[in-house]
Each structure stands twice: as C-alpha cells, then as structure tokens.
Enzyme design. Sequence first.
Site, PDB file in Angstrom:
ATOM      1  N   LEU A   1      -9.141  -0.525   9.018  1.00 23.59           N
ATOM      2  CA  LEU A   1      -9.375  -1.162  10.417  1.00 23.59           C
ATOM      3  C   LEU A   1      -9.210  -0.302  11.398  1.00 23.59           C
ATOM      4  O   LEU A   1      -9.873  -0.176  12.641  1.00 23.59           O
ATOM      5  CB  LEU A   1      -8.560  -2.431  10.617  1.00 23.59           C
ATOM      6  N   GLU A   2      -8.342   0.649  11.561  1.00 21.45           N
ATOM      7  CA  GLU A   2      -8.224   1.907  12.220  1.00 21.45           C
ATOM      8  C   GLU A   2      -7.585   3.057  11.577  1.00 21.45           C
ATOM      9  O   GLU A   2      -6.917   2.844  10.529  1.00 21.45           O
ATOM     10  CB  GLU A   2      -7.049   1.353  13.392  1.00 21.45           C
TER      11      GLU A   2
ATOM     12  N   VAL B   1       0.016  -6.952  -4.813  1.00 20.39           N
ATOM     13  CA  VAL B   1       0.345  -7.850  -6.115  1.00 20.39           C
ATOM     14  C   VAL B   1      -0.325  -9.230  -6.112  1.00 20.39           C
ATOM     15  O   VAL B   1       0.126 -10.395  -6.654  1.00 20.39           O
ATOM     16  CB  VAL B   1       1.940  -7.790  -5.809  1.00 20.39           C
TER      17      VAL B   1
ATOM     18  N   HIS C   1       2.262  -1.526  -8.135  1.00 21.59           N
ATOM     19  CA  HIS C   1       3.427  -2.348  -7.451  1.00 21.59           C
ATOM     20  C   HIS C   1       3.699  -3.641  -8.245  1.00 21.59           C
ATOM     21  O   HIS C   1       4.395  -4.395  -7.693  1.00 21.59           O
ATOM     22  CB  HIS C   1       3.249  -2.457  -6.106  1.00 21.59           C
TER      23      HIS C   1
ATOM     24  N   GLN D   1      -1.984  -1.310  -4.715  1.00 22.83           N
ATOM     25  CA  GLN D   1      -0.533  -1.493  -4.143  1.00 22.83           C
ATOM     26  C   GLN D   1      -0.425  -3.043  -3.965  1.00 22.83           C
ATOM     27  O   GLN D   1       0.756  -3.493  -3.814  1.00 22.83           O
ATOM     28  CB  GLN D   1      -0.255  -0.671  -2.935  1.00 22.83           C
TER      29      GLN D   1
ATOM     30  N   THR E   1      -4.827   0.561   3.770  1.00 21.13           N
ATOM     31  CA  THR E   1      -3.572   1.001   3.628  1.00 21.13           C
ATOM     32  C   THR E   1      -3.133   2.123   4.635  1.00 21.13           C
ATOM     33  O   THR E   1      -3.983   2.921   5.164  1.00 21.13           O
ATOM     34  CB  THR E   1      -3.098   1.730   2.058  1.00 21.13           C
TER      35      THR E   1
HETATM   36  N1  APR Z   1      -9.613  -4.483   6.876  1.00 20.97           N
HETATM   37  C1  APR Z   1      -9.339  -3.190   6.645  1.00 20.97           C
HETATM   38  N2  APR Z   1      -8.017  -2.614   6.924  1.00 20.97           N
HETATM   39  C2  APR Z   1      -6.965  -3.668   7.536  1.00 20.97           C
HETATM   40  C3  APR Z   1      -7.501  -5.000   7.772  1.00 20.97           C
HETATM   41  C4  APR Z   1      -8.864  -5.368   7.740  1.00 20.97           C
HETATM   42  N3  APR Z   1      -9.124  -6.340   7.919  1.00 20.97           N
HETATM   43  N4  APR Z   1      -6.367  -5.461   8.377  1.00 20.97           N
HETATM   44  C5  APR Z   1      -5.524  -4.366   8.477  1.00 20.97           C
HETATM   45  N5  APR Z   1      -5.963  -3.321   7.940  1.00 20.97           N
HETATM   46  C6  APR Z   1      -4.910  -2.120   7.615  1.00 20.97           C
HETATM   47  C7  APR Z   1      -4.152  -1.577   8.610  1.00 20.97           C
HETATM   48  O1  APR Z   1      -4.966  -0.850   9.643  1.00 20.97           O
HETATM   49  C8  APR Z   1      -3.103  -0.769   7.662  1.00 20.97           C
HETATM   50  O2  APR Z   1      -3.744   0.510   7.725  1.00 20.97           O
HETATM   51  O3  APR Z   1      -4.448  -2.182   6.555  1.00 20.97           O
HETATM   52  C9  APR Z   1      -3.293  -1.383   6.308  1.00 20.97           C
HETATM   53  C10 APR Z   1      -2.042  -2.052   5.900  1.00 20.97           C
HETATM   54  O4  APR Z   1      -0.985  -1.475   6.056  1.00 20.97           O
HETATM   55  P1  APR Z   1       0.422  -1.802   5.570  1.00 20.97           P
HETATM   56  O5  APR Z   1       0.993  -3.247   6.138  1.00 20.97           O
HETATM   57  O6  APR Z   1       1.448  -0.773   5.429  1.00 20.97           O
HETATM   58  O7  APR Z   1       0.366  -2.186   4.051  1.00 20.97           O
HETATM   59  P2  APR Z   1       0.099  -1.180   2.712  1.00 20.97           P
HETATM   60  O8  APR Z   1      -0.530   0.072   3.229  1.00 20.97           O
HETATM   61  O9  APR Z   1      -0.753  -1.906   1.598  1.00 20.97           O
HETATM   62  O10 APR Z   1       1.633  -0.991   2.362  1.00 20.97           O
HETATM   63  C11 APR Z   1       1.778  -0.271   1.237  1.00 20.97           C
HETATM   64  O11 APR Z   1       4.138  -1.032   1.414  1.00 20.97           O
HETATM   65  O12 APR Z   1       5.839  -2.452   1.706  1.00 20.97           O
HETATM   66  C12 APR Z   1       5.048  -1.559   0.726  1.00 20.97           C
HETATM   67  O13 APR Z   1       4.752  -2.589  -1.440  1.00 20.97           O
HETATM   68  C13 APR Z   1       4.272  -2.665  -0.120  1.00 20.97           C
HETATM   69  O14 APR Z   1       2.222  -2.194  -1.383  1.00 20.97           O
HETATM   70  C14 APR Z   1       2.958  -2.228  -0.009  1.00 20.97           C
HETATM   71  C15 APR Z   1       3.246  -0.795   0.444  1.00 20.97           C
END
Ligand code: APR
EC number: 2.3.1.286
Length: 231
Positions: free
Chosen positions: A198-199, A90, A105, A88, A172
């Site tokens: 991470l959680e 970029v 994406h 997801q 994610t």
């Molecule tokens: N290691 C592992 N996981 C992590 C870490 C880490 N160091 N730091 C954060 N995370 C996890 C968080 O716990 C969370 O579950 O990464 C995830 C980030 O979530 P989002 O910020 O929602 O990102 P993402 O899931 O990629 O968003 C999906 O939403 O806004 C759109 O296009 C955008 O591609 C993106 C999509």
Amino acid sequence: MEKIVILTGAGISAESGLGTFRDKDGLWTRYPLEDVATPQGFARDPALVHDFYNARRSQAAKAEPNAAHHALARLQTDHSGSVVIVTQNVDGLHERAGARVIHMHGQLDQALCHACGHRWPAPQTMAPADPCPSCRAAATRPDVVWFGEFPYWMDEIAGHLEACTLFAAIGTSGQVYPAAGFVQEAALSGARTVEINLEASGMPGLFDEVVLGPATQAVPRWVDSLLAGPR
Ligand code: APR
C-alpha cells in the site's frame, strides 16, 4: 521457465477485514506483543495468550479470501513455471482461495503440544487445561511461531530463494527477520525483485520494482501481466 517465489504479509489480508500488525491501530498497537506472541508471555499467562489467538481464529474463520488471494492461486494454477508462496500470515486465507502455501509462521487452525510435539486441527476455542490428544498433557498451544522462535520450513525456503528468477514481497513491512532478508537472498541468486504494497515498506532500494496500491487491485493486475507475458 520463470521460477517465482512470493512472500506475503498481513497486508494481503487487510482488505478481508483482518488487522495488520504495525499499521495505525494494528494488532501490536493494541496488544503488547511480549505478552501474547512470545514463549515467555505464554509461560506467564497461557490463558491470556489462548484468548488472544481464540479471538484471531474466530475473526479469521469469518473472513473471506479477497481478490489478491485468488489471483495468487490463479497464478499458481495457470503459470507454467513454478510458483512458491511463502506466507508470514497464519489466517488460512491463501489455502481457502485454493493456493498451496508454505506457512513459515505456523497456522491459527492448528494446535501443537509443547510436551510431545503432536499437532492436530485446532478447536475454535483453546484453553490451558486442554489435554493433548496424544500424550494427554495439559500442554497445548496454538501452532504459531512466536518471537524468539525459529520459523518453519527455512531450509526449503532457502532452496526456493536460491533457484528463483522472480521474487515478490506482497503486503509486508519487512520489519521481521528472517522474512525481511528474503529479498536480498533472492537478489543474490540473480532474481528480479518486486514489492507490492500500500505504501513503500522499510526496505526501499532493495527491490528492482515497487508497485503501490491496495493488494486487491495491484495483485490481480500484476498476475495478469505475468500470465500475459513470456513464460
Ligand atoms: N494492500 C497492500 N498492502 C497493505 C494493505 C493493503 N490493503 N494494507 C496494509 N498493507 C501493508 C502495509 O503498508 C505494511 O507494509 O501491509 C504491511 C503490514 O505490515 P505489518 O503489519 O508489519 O505485517 P507483516 O509485515 O506481515 O508482519 C510480519 O511480524 O508480528 C510479526 O508474525 C507477525 O507475521 C507477522 C510479521
């Protein structure tokens, strides 16, 4: 032969210094996504949207792939079955670690002409008046999928989910569809499913296994266990 599909999100790049979207002080807590990540926002103020992606492009160019990106590239090389990485993100860090990736994406380092559909490598800084190299129209945008737009490669991704025996979601939050639905598609095809985060994300109970920890520690350990196990 294990067929593995891996979905990655912003969390895999967090330890490379790139922000996530929904964590504390995440991008969407600092920028109204409707202004910078929708076609309507771009139509209203293309300069604001270009500035937002110019800043992210510059930050991504300065970031380095981390141990999690390198571990997935190693899995793709060393695993005798097939390993498909759908991201997801970029930011380009998977490819810079040597992995082959499906960019559902889009990519920050690619530009798109919304008049003729031409794509080309994005310059570091883009502006609304930039002419398309092909049709010359001042109609260029980042080649990034915005909210309300359909992600890329969905037919190919559906085929991989149908055929996979192991599905992993890494870093994610599972808040955005269609990516958030991939785990159910994979499970319906009989795949084992694992979340590395991470959680625990908003998708508890959807995964057979949940591995908690920072990606740079949890992903290399997970890859080592896969490469040590039966092929
Ligand atoms: N290691 C592992 N996981 C992590 C870490 C880490 N160091 N730091 C954060 N995370 C996890 C968080 O716990 C969370 O579950 O990464 C995830 C980030 O979530 P989002 O910020 O929602 O990102 P993402 O899931 O990629 O968003 C999906 O939403 O806004 C759109 O296009 C955008 O591609 C993106 C999509």
